[in-house]
Write a protein that holds these residues in place. Structure first.
Motif, PDB file in Angstrom:
ATOM      1  N   MET A  38       9.052  21.576 -19.167  1.00  0.00           N
ATOM      2  CA  MET A  38       8.167  22.622 -19.695  1.00  0.00           C
ATOM      3  C   MET A  38       8.971  23.825 -20.178  1.00  0.00           C
ATOM      4  O   MET A  38       8.599  24.493 -21.147  1.00  0.00           O
ATOM      5  CB  MET A  38       7.159  23.059 -18.633  1.00  0.00           C
ATOM      6  CG  MET A  38       5.988  22.126 -18.455  1.00  0.00           C
ATOM      7  SD  MET A  38       4.790  22.770 -17.247  1.00  0.00           S
ATOM      8  CE  MET A  38       4.256  24.284 -18.069  1.00  0.00           C
ATOM      9  N   GLY A  39      10.071  24.100 -19.480  1.00  0.00           N
ATOM     10  CA  GLY A  39      10.881  25.263 -19.834  1.00  0.00           C
ATOM     11  C   GLY A  39      11.828  25.019 -20.989  1.00  0.00           C
ATOM     12  O   GLY A  39      12.427  25.973 -21.508  1.00  0.00           O
ATOM     13  N   THR A  40      11.974  23.756 -21.393  1.00  0.00           N
ATOM     14  CA  THR A  40      12.932  23.438 -22.463  1.00  0.00           C
ATOM     15  C   THR A  40      12.300  22.744 -23.662  1.00  0.00           C
ATOM     16  O   THR A  40      12.981  22.529 -24.669  1.00  0.00           O
ATOM     17  CB  THR A  40      14.056  22.533 -21.909  1.00  0.00           C
ATOM     18  OG1 THR A  40      13.487  21.347 -21.336  1.00  0.00           O
ATOM     19  CG2 THR A  40      14.857  23.262 -20.846  1.00  0.00           C
ATOM     20  N   SER A  41      11.017  22.384 -23.565  1.00  0.00           N
ATOM     21  CA  SER A  41      10.367  21.658 -24.656  1.00  0.00           C
ATOM     22  C   SER A  41       8.984  22.253 -24.939  1.00  0.00           C
ATOM     23  O   SER A  41       8.132  22.291 -24.047  1.00  0.00           O
ATOM     24  CB  SER A  41      10.238  20.173 -24.297  1.00  0.00           C
ATOM     25  OG  SER A  41       9.416  19.492 -25.227  1.00  0.00           O
ATOM     26  N   ALA A  43       6.740  20.969 -26.895  1.00  0.00           N
ATOM     27  CA  ALA A  43       5.770  19.869 -26.894  1.00  0.00           C
ATOM     28  C   ALA A  43       5.338  19.557 -25.464  1.00  0.00           C
ATOM     29  O   ALA A  43       4.150  19.374 -25.182  1.00  0.00           O
ATOM     30  CB  ALA A  43       6.396  18.630 -27.544  1.00  0.00           C
ATOM     31  N   TRP A  44       6.325  19.489 -24.568  1.00  0.00           N
ATOM     32  CA  TRP A  44       6.018  19.203 -23.160  1.00  0.00           C
ATOM     33  C   TRP A  44       5.179  20.333 -22.563  1.00  0.00           C
ATOM     34  O   TRP A  44       4.249  20.095 -21.800  1.00  0.00           O
ATOM     35  CB  TRP A  44       7.322  19.037 -22.386  1.00  0.00           C
ATOM     36  CG  TRP A  44       7.168  18.390 -21.038  1.00  0.00           C
ATOM     37  CD1 TRP A  44       6.973  19.030 -19.845  1.00  0.00           C
ATOM     38  CD2 TRP A  44       7.186  16.990 -20.733  1.00  0.00           C
ATOM     39  NE1 TRP A  44       6.887  18.124 -18.825  1.00  0.00           N
ATOM     40  CE2 TRP A  44       7.017  16.866 -19.340  1.00  0.00           C
ATOM     41  CE3 TRP A  44       7.351  15.846 -21.509  1.00  0.00           C
ATOM     42  CZ2 TRP A  44       6.991  15.626 -18.701  1.00  0.00           C
ATOM     43  CZ3 TRP A  44       7.323  14.605 -20.868  1.00  0.00           C
ATOM     44  CH2 TRP A  44       7.152  14.506 -19.489  1.00  0.00           C
ATOM     45  N   VAL A  52      -1.771  22.548 -15.753  1.00  0.00           N
ATOM     46  CA  VAL A  52      -1.213  23.341 -14.658  1.00  0.00           C
ATOM     47  C   VAL A  52      -1.940  24.671 -14.537  1.00  0.00           C
ATOM     48  O   VAL A  52      -2.274  25.123 -13.426  1.00  0.00           O
ATOM     49  CB  VAL A  52       0.297  23.573 -14.881  1.00  0.00           C
ATOM     50  CG1 VAL A  52       0.857  24.533 -13.832  1.00  0.00           C
ATOM     51  CG2 VAL A  52       1.050  22.247 -14.833  1.00  0.00           C
ATOM     52  N   GLY A  53      -2.203  25.303 -15.682  1.00  0.00           N
ATOM     53  CA  GLY A  53      -2.896  26.584 -15.678  1.00  0.00           C
ATOM     54  C   GLY A  53      -4.287  26.498 -15.092  1.00  0.00           C
ATOM     55  O   GLY A  53      -4.761  27.429 -14.433  1.00  0.00           O
ATOM     56  N   LEU A  54      -4.967  25.369 -15.302  1.00  0.00           N
ATOM     57  CA  LEU A  54      -6.318  25.188 -14.766  1.00  0.00           C
ATOM     58  C   LEU A  54      -6.300  24.935 -13.261  1.00  0.00           C
ATOM     59  O   LEU A  54      -6.976  25.623 -12.495  1.00  0.00           O
ATOM     60  CB  LEU A  54      -7.004  24.021 -15.476  1.00  0.00           C
ATOM     61  CG  LEU A  54      -8.370  23.583 -14.916  1.00  0.00           C
ATOM     62  CD1 LEU A  54      -9.404  24.690 -15.114  1.00  0.00           C
ATOM     63  CD2 LEU A  54      -8.826  22.288 -15.581  1.00  0.00           C
ATOM     64  N   VAL A  55      -5.499  23.968 -12.837  1.00  0.00           N
ATOM     65  CA  VAL A  55      -5.533  23.532 -11.436  1.00  0.00           C
ATOM     66  C   VAL A  55      -4.908  24.549 -10.495  1.00  0.00           C
ATOM     67  O   VAL A  55      -5.343  24.697  -9.357  1.00  0.00           O
ATOM     68  CB  VAL A  55      -4.834  22.162 -11.280  1.00  0.00           C
ATOM     69  CG1 VAL A  55      -4.893  21.692  -9.829  1.00  0.00           C
ATOM     70  CG2 VAL A  55      -5.483  21.127 -12.188  1.00  0.00           C
ATOM     71  N   ARG A  56      -3.914  25.283 -10.946  1.00  0.00           N
ATOM     72  CA  ARG A  56      -3.226  26.193 -10.028  1.00  0.00           C
ATOM     73  C   ARG A  56      -4.114  27.360  -9.588  1.00  0.00           C
ATOM     74  O   ARG A  56      -3.805  28.036  -8.600  1.00  0.00           O
ATOM     75  CB  ARG A  56      -1.927  26.705 -10.651  1.00  0.00           C
ATOM     76  CG  ARG A  56      -2.045  27.818 -11.674  1.00  0.00           C
ATOM     77  CD  ARG A  56      -0.700  28.033 -12.320  1.00  0.00           C
ATOM     78  NE  ARG A  56      -0.702  29.147 -13.264  1.00  0.00           N
ATOM     79  CZ  ARG A  56      -0.227  30.358 -12.997  1.00  0.00           C
ATOM     80  NH1 ARG A  56       0.286  30.610 -11.811  1.00  0.00           N
ATOM     81  NH2 ARG A  56      -0.249  31.321 -13.904  1.00  0.00           N
ATOM     82  N   TYR A  57      -5.213  27.601 -10.320  1.00  0.00           N
ATOM     83  CA  TYR A  57      -6.137  28.648  -9.901  1.00  0.00           C
ATOM     84  C   TYR A  57      -7.258  28.112  -9.006  1.00  0.00           C
ATOM     85  O   TYR A  57      -8.096  28.874  -8.531  1.00  0.00           O
ATOM     86  CB  TYR A  57      -6.732  29.357 -11.121  1.00  0.00           C
ATOM     87  CG  TYR A  57      -5.736  30.264 -11.804  1.00  0.00           C
ATOM     88  CD1 TYR A  57      -5.325  31.453 -11.204  1.00  0.00           C
ATOM     89  CD2 TYR A  57      -5.185  29.927 -13.037  1.00  0.00           C
ATOM     90  CE1 TYR A  57      -4.406  32.280 -11.814  1.00  0.00           C
ATOM     91  CE2 TYR A  57      -4.265  30.741 -13.665  1.00  0.00           C
ATOM     92  CZ  TYR A  57      -3.878  31.927 -13.051  1.00  0.00           C
ATOM     93  OH  TYR A  57      -2.959  32.743 -13.656  1.00  0.00           O
TER      94      TYR A  57
END
Length: 211
Positions: A38-41, A43-44, A52-57
């Motif tokens: 995620m930090g290097t791509s 597209a990824w 991740v943004g949805l579930v982490r909350y």
């Protein structure tokens, strides 16, 4: 205390430590590669960031009833709660660690003809590793919180279970002891993480002293 004399208390410590270690290990096993990608791509990142943004909350505690239905009160249920509590936060933090790597280092790798995977492995990961270790240290502390919550609700042994059991019998001394032991274990492991950090990255401490 009877539990200490009979060895039950130390068994509970071992059970809880095993659960947190395995849960943290499983979470990290998946979070590390996904976070790096995620930090290097871009597209990824576009694929994983919405998930991740949805579930982490979503509070991991809210999944305890479902986890009991799916896994019963086994250790797998504890691992699942730990995974939900740690994985998504860890992914974001690892991705941020990779994004802070100096862009000029990546450009040097590209200039000398390194492939994408080699740049990630030999440049980005190594440069971000000190920050990633700090991430592990932080999320390990969070893992203790989620483990104890899981043991309070669905367990027959472990420190969280003993605290809940003591609450039913109004045994304040046992509750305080359980809380202190959890805090002490957390402090010891945090110090071990700090020691490991100093051993792996001695130049970081040297840079702080110069500043």
């Amino acid at each position: 205390m009877e539990e200490i004399e009979e060895g039950i208390f130390f068994k509970d410590i071992g059970v809880s430590f095993y659960r947190i270690f395995m849960g943290f290990f499983i979470s990290t096993l998946f979070a590390l590669p996904i976070g790096i990608m995620m930090g290097t791509s871009r597209a990824w990142q576009s694929i994983w960031e919405p998930v991740v943004g949805l579930v982490r909350y979503m509070p991991a505690v809210a999944f305890i009833p479902l986890s009991i239905l799916w896994f019963g009160t086994t250790d797998t249920q504890k691992f699942f709660i730990l995974f939900l509590g740690v994985f998504f936060q860890e992914v974001i933090m690892v991705a941020d660690n990779c994004k802070t790597v100096n862009r000029s280092l990546v450009e040097v790798g590209m200039t000398i003809g390194l492939k994408k995977f080699e740049i990630i492995k030999d440049i980005v990961f190594r440069a971000a590793f000190p920050g990633i270790m700090d991430t592990f240290r932080t999320t390990w502390g969070w893992a203790w919180t989620y483990l104890v919550v899981a043991e309070l609700v669905a367990a027959s042994e472990g420190l969280g279970f003993r605290i809940m059991q003591a609450q039913r019998y109004l045994a304040t001394d046992r509750i305080i002891l359980g809380i202190l032991v959890i805090g002490l274990l957390g402090l010891i492991t945090d110090m071990l993480f700090k020691l490991l950090y100093h051993r792996l990255f001695p130049w970081k401490e040297s840079a702080k002293v110069k500043e």
